[in-house]
Design an enzyme around this catalytic site. Structure first.
Site, PDB file in Angstrom:
ATOM      1  N   HIS A 178       0.855  -1.193   0.000  1.00 40.79           N
ATOM      2  CA  HIS A 178       0.000   0.000   0.000  1.00 40.79           C
ATOM      3  C   HIS A 178       0.887   1.238   0.000  1.00 40.79           C
ATOM      4  CE1 HIS A 178      -3.308   2.592   0.330  1.00 40.79           C
ATOM      5  NE2 HIS A 178      -4.025   1.994   1.260  1.00 40.79           N
ATOM      6  N   HIS A 181      -2.689   6.867  -0.984  1.00 40.43           N
ATOM      7  CA  HIS A 181      -3.689   7.458  -0.079  1.00 40.43           C
ATOM      8  C   HIS A 181      -3.116   8.205   1.122  1.00 40.43           C
ATOM      9  CE1 HIS A 181      -6.717   4.239  -1.687  1.00 40.43           C
ATOM     10  NE2 HIS A 181      -6.254   5.055  -2.621  1.00 40.43           N
ATOM     11  N   TYR A 183      -0.630   7.403   3.098  1.00 40.35           N
ATOM     12  CA  TYR A 183      -0.049   6.582   4.170  1.00 40.35           C
ATOM     13  C   TYR A 183       1.479   6.628   4.067  1.00 40.35           C
ATOM     14  CZ  TYR A 183      -4.887   5.252   4.790  1.00 40.35           C
ATOM     15  OH  TYR A 183      -6.237   5.304   5.004  1.00 40.35           O
TER      16      TYR A 183
END
Length: 352
Positions: A178, A181, A183
């Site tokens: 990931h 977004h 993060y």
């Protein structure tokens, strides 16, 4: 099979995986793990099994944290203890028993956290700049993060690699990193949150150093054919963010992906059809520079997804919220049936 859905429902060889079709279940945070242990239970097993049994090509799990400090809210699962690994083994076994393929999305939220959920320690980030907003479910403002030292960075890179190793041990078919977004990885990528003066800061190419190093470490552990990178302009704490020059940004990202050895990427946006530069959408712009696998996402419907697959813009189409309301989504696509509309009160706060 309904007319017009032929490509979407065709099998595809994607990395190490022989997928039944080009429909993927997008990663969605669910918060149904035990908050103290990060272990998932029978309800999560059945949730994933049901989608796999209907025939979805690829399941990308909800975000799974790589350490206690990677955690961003209440009820997130982990992949760094033996109990967590064993709890996920029940999920992957159930998915495989019905012919499915499932990968783990490995996740560190960075500064989008609070010491009350991050193991009693301040959140980690490239620079000590707090995010705007409040912690999901906890409701408290984001903590000021601790700037990561070189040793911290190396430790977290190894935590990503260990999580990838643990994912395979747990029976997952691979991982998605990931990197989107807002993060941790995206915090290094962005000039909003990365003001470092060392090799991890600077212009965009230099800020992508952490992402490249994480990618290389994960690939060294499990192989490029089992590794996907998710990235975005979109940030959870800066909803309207867009790169100043999307074309240059995408070209720079793609160069970094290639240098890292990645072969599969997942560009993320809230609106698949949104034009961002030169009359092109995010995925169209990525395709101009990238000839590897692209997963499409962003409020897709079967018609838009089918067209995007047919034109070669994307290889696989990921659906998110429609899968919460429609465990039988693949059957509905194949039969040309309408989806049940997503209703947060019915579908988000329960595991259907």
């Amino acid at each position: 099979m309904s007319i017009g859905k032929a490509q979407l429902l065709q099998p595809i060889k994607m990395g190490a995986w022989n997928l039944r079709n080009r429909i993927a279940m997008a990663p969605m945070t669910r918060c149904f793990a035990d908050n103290e242990t990060g272990v998932v239970g029978p309800d999560v097993v059945e949730y994933y099994r049901k989608r796999a049994a209907d025939g979805v090509g690829l399941i990308i799990s909800e975000g799974i944290t790589i350490s206690p400090r990677a955690k961003g809210t209440i009820g997130l699962p982990g992949l760094y203890t033996e109990d967590q690994i064993q709890s996920w083994k029940k999920v992957t076994d159930a998915v495989h028993q019905v012919g499915g393929t499932i990968i783990a999305q490995i996740w560190h939220v960075g500064r989008l956290s609070h010491h009350e959920v991050a193991g009693g320690l301040p959140p980690q980030a490239p620079s000590p700049i707090p995010a705007n907003g409040h912690v999901h479910r906890l409701g408290k403002p984001y903590d000021t993060p601790e700037e990561m030292s070189a040793a911290d960075i190396e430790e977290v890179i190894q935590q990503y690699a260990a999580a990838a190793h643990n994912a395979i041990t747990a029976g997952f078919d691979g991982v998605e990193i990931h990197g989107a977004h807002g993060y941790l990885i995206d915090q290094f990528n962005s000039d909003i949150s990365n003001h470092r003066q060392d090799q991890y800061g600077g212009d965009l190419r230099q800020r992508l150093t952490f992402m490249r190093e994480v990618s290389k470490a994960v690939i060294a552990e499990i192989g490029a054919d089992r590794t996907i990178m998710r990235f975005s302009a979109l940030k959870d704490d800066v909803r309207n963010y867009m790169w100043e020059d999307p074309d240059t940004a995408i070209r720079t990202f793609v160069e970094a992906f290639k240098e890292s050895g990645l072969t599969m990427i997942h560009p993320s946006t809230m609106d698949f059809s949104q034009v961002i530069a030169d009359g092109l959408t995010l995925h169209e712009l990525v395709r101009t520079y990238w000839d590897g696998i692209i997963i499409g996402v962003g409020n897709l419907n079967p018609e838009i997804a089918e067209q995007a697959v047919q034109t070669g813009t994307i290889d696989t189409a990921a659906f998110g919220r429609p899968f919460l309301a429609n465990p039988d989504l693949v059957s509905r696509v194949s039969q040309g049936e309408a989806f049940i509309a997503f209703d947060a009160s019915k579908h988000f706060h329960v595991l259907v």
